[in-house]
Design a protein around this motif. Structure first.
Motif: not given
Ligand SMILES: Cc1ncc(COP(=O)(O)O)c(C=O)c1O
Length: 356
Positions: A262-271
């Motif tokens: 889930h993090a791979l799909d949803h958290q990367v650009t949010r960094l």
């Protein structure tokens, strides 16, 4: 605890915890993904959620295979043990996690000798120092087998042309190349911001310079647990054996892998938001007497301050509900569970300490 959810963030109004990006709570979406994950026994290779995460990351980063691990420490150690035999040596930075912060595991458990080198100010290991420390083929010396880099390193992004040159140097001398990419995606987001393009493509470009890469999901990406080691099929087979030996064979691990996926799909650009918060923090701390603020490149802000002052400042901040660390330098890390209000509280608390 007075926590509110703010665009997926769990922002705790009582405490602004800037000690590390490892302190985050899983978001509601991540918890839902964990609850819905199909599970099996991963020691038999039967967990569909683990298998899906491994394939997805390997594919995204351009590797043949990947292996889910409980921790970044275990993932790095399995990589070192897959590259090196007993009596071999790896070249590594003085402040690299794989040297300084992993309990000496490579030496203790792998019988692998580290050759630590000082970092240049940008976090890299000077190429001339690497070359000078590759041992000749002589019975007096350990066999130098591996170059281990870290990106980001102390929040700094290793330049792409440096990665290419270090990788070429290692190849020329027959060394394998491992990257501790605990914060690979922070580096990728910074590269994408500077050069354009998307962070997944930038991550793939970084990884192209390495034979193995360890990625952590429990740092800026916000998962509760888990790292993944990527490499060739053959290297991952060897790492699999070490993972078993080190007690890292988990059973229905898909409940954790689903969080990472889930993090791979949803958290990367949010960094990118964490990086912006780090810049806001650094900006707010500038100009205080006795405090030298390093310009952050990603989500970590370091400040040089006298050692005694650092201890007193950390204690003062704690009393004000702001947590930071001060071991070598004062360190603040932004992450999913802090927002601009929290960062401004941290700035105000530091300024009060200096009566500014
Ligand atoms: C750069 C780096 N590598 C590896 C690790 C190890 O991760 P873990 O705490 O999951 O063992 C950390 C943890 O903070 C880290 O910062």
């Amino acid at each position: 605890m007075n926590a509110s959810t703010n665009a997926g963030r769990n922002v705790d109004a009582a405490v602004v915890d800037l000690r590390s990006d490892t302190v985050t709570q899983p978001t509601a979406g991540m918890r839902a993904a964990m609850a819905a994950a199909p599970l099996g026994d991963d020691v038999f290779g039967d967990d569909p959620s683990v298998n899906a995460l491994q394939s997805a990351l390997a594919e995204r980063l351009g590797f043949e295979a990947a292996l889910f691990m409980p921790t970044g420490t275990q993932s790095n150690l399995c990589a070192l043990m897959a590259h090196c035999q007993r009596g071999d040596e790896y070249i590594v930075g003085q402040f690299a996690h794989t040297y300084r912060w992993e309990g000496g595991g490579a030496a203790v458990l792998g019988s692998i000798q580290p050759q630590p080198l000082n970092h240049a100010p940008d976090g890299s290991l000077p190429l001339a120092d690497i070359e000078a420390n590759i041992k000749p083929d002589d019975a007096h010396f350990a066999r130098t087998r591996l170059l281990a880099l870290e990106n980001t390193i102390g929040g700094k992004v290793l330049p792409m042309d440096y990665l290419a040159a270090a990788s070429e140097l290692a190849r020329r001398h027959g060394l394998a190349r491992h990257l501790d990419g605990a914060r690979l995606f922070n580096a990728a987001v910074a590269v994408a911001a500077a050069e354009g393009g998307d962070p997944y493509a930038a991550a793939r470009r970084i990884c192209a310079h390495f034979d193995s890469v360890s990625v952590c999901f429990s740092k800026g990406l916000g998962a509760p647990v888990g790292s993944v080691l990527c490499g060739s099929r053959e290297l991952i087979q060897r790492a699999h054996r070490s993972r078993k030996m080190l007690g890292g064979g988990m059973r229905q691990a898909g409940v954790l892998a689903a969080a990472a996926h889930h993090a791979l799909d949803h958290q990367v650009t949010r960094l990118a938001e964490d990086h912006a918060l780090a810049s806001r923090l650094a900006e707010g701390l500038r100009g205080l007497p006795g405090l030298t603020v390093e310009a952050p490149q990603t989500n970590i802000v370091f400040c040089d301050v006298d050692k005694d002052i650092a201890a007193a400042l950390v204690a003062h901040l704690k009393a004000q509900g702001v947590l930071a660390t001060g071991l070598y330098k004062l360190r603040f890390v932004t992450h999913l569970d802090v927002d601009a209000v929290g960062v401004d509280r941290a700035i105000a608390a530091v300024r009060r300490f200096f009566n500014a």
